[in-house]
Write a protein that holds these residues in place. Sequence first.
Motif, PDB file in Angstrom:
ATOM      1  N   ALA A  20      43.960  12.511  84.927  1.00 22.90           N
ATOM      2  CA  ALA A  20      42.835  12.003  85.712  1.00 22.90           C
ATOM      3  C   ALA A  20      42.204  10.803  85.016  1.00 22.90           C
ATOM      4  CB  ALA A  20      41.802  13.105  85.930  1.00 22.90           C
ATOM      5  N   GLU A  23      39.778  18.319  96.102  1.00 24.59           N
ATOM      6  CA  GLU A  23      39.706  17.089  95.322  1.00 24.59           C
ATOM      7  C   GLU A  23      38.411  17.009  94.516  1.00 24.59           C
ATOM      8  OE1 GLU A  23      42.213  14.413  94.963  1.00 24.59           O
ATOM      9  OE2 GLU A  23      43.025  16.401  95.385  1.00 24.59           O
ATOM     10  N   SER A  44      46.111  17.784  83.062  1.00 28.67           N
ATOM     11  CA  SER A  44      45.473  17.241  84.260  1.00 28.67           C
ATOM     12  C   SER A  44      44.256  16.402  83.903  1.00 28.67           C
ATOM     13  CB  SER A  44      45.062  18.372  85.199  1.00 28.67           C
ATOM     14  OG  SER A  44      46.178  19.088  85.646  1.00 28.67           O
ATOM     15  N   THR A  60      46.943  22.031  93.169  1.00 24.27           N
ATOM     16  CA  THR A  60      45.790  21.608  92.364  1.00 24.27           C
ATOM     17  C   THR A  60      45.223  22.775  91.565  1.00 24.27           C
ATOM     18  OG1 THR A  60      45.279  19.925  94.021  1.00 24.27           O
ATOM     19  CG2 THR A  60      43.523  20.497  92.466  1.00 24.27           C
ATOM     20  N   TYR A  81      38.618  19.401  91.543  1.00 24.40           N
ATOM     21  CA  TYR A  81      39.530  18.863  90.532  1.00 24.40           C
ATOM     22  C   TYR A  81      38.860  17.743  89.731  1.00 24.40           C
ATOM     23  CZ  TYR A  81      43.320  16.180  88.502  1.00 24.40           C
ATOM     24  OH  TYR A  81      44.113  15.482  87.624  1.00 24.40           O
ATOM     25  N   LEU A  82      38.249  16.809  90.426  1.00 28.11           N
ATOM     26  CA  LEU A  82      37.644  15.672  89.727  1.00 28.11           C
ATOM     27  C   LEU A  82      36.435  16.105  88.905  1.00 28.11           C
ATOM     28  CD1 LEU A  82      37.996  12.964  92.503  1.00 28.11           C
ATOM     29  CD2 LEU A  82      39.304  13.146  90.369  1.00 28.11           C
ATOM     30  N   SER A 127      37.929  17.862  85.894  1.00 30.95           N
ATOM     31  CA  SER A 127      38.712  16.946  85.055  1.00 30.95           C
ATOM     32  C   SER A 127      37.835  16.055  84.198  1.00 30.95           C
ATOM     33  CB  SER A 127      39.609  16.056  85.920  1.00 30.95           C
ATOM     34  OG  SER A 127      40.623  16.803  86.528  1.00 30.95           O
TER      35      SER A 127
END
Length: 180
Positions: free
Chosen positions: A102, A148, A98, A91, A151-152, A155
């Motif tokens: 997403a 996670e 990415s 990640t 990342y979210l 993103s």
Amino acid sequence: MGRKQTIDRNAVLDAAEKVVSERGIGALTIDAVAKASGISKGGVQYAFGTKDDLIGAMIDRWEAEFDAETAALRNGDETAQSMVRAHAEATRHFDEASVDRAAVMLAAMMQDKDRLARTRAWYEARLNAIDGSTEEGRRLRLAFLATEGSYLLRSFGFMPMDEAEWQQVFEDILKLAGKG
């Protein structure tokens, strides 16, 4: 008798990714993918069926790529620590593609209950591999969720981070996961 025409599904998926990255998820249509891949709309439909099937194939390919990368990083180590560390390392290599991925995944999950169920099952399998009854397991679970979440948040543009800060966050996550 004519030769059976073959369509390179990966080339069509590459074209679909290009449409999304250049024009956004809203521009992803069978026609746009056909034009980007140099085949007919019928050719795209022959290879994938519907737009939803095309999106599903894109997501399946991304998941397979991610799973292959994490498997390589694990190098045969099947421990929960290895799983979380590999997940964080994979990640960590966030790029602009990415962000597009997403967005596609979120749109697909909102429209397809089966896709949402598969995504939930993917997360459940990973979290079930972590023994939350131990201190180490709780740290690993927290590292997984931090990966996670980071990342979210990045993103979707909810929390912009420059590259230095992004790398620093992942150094912290890897320390939490017991970087070895």
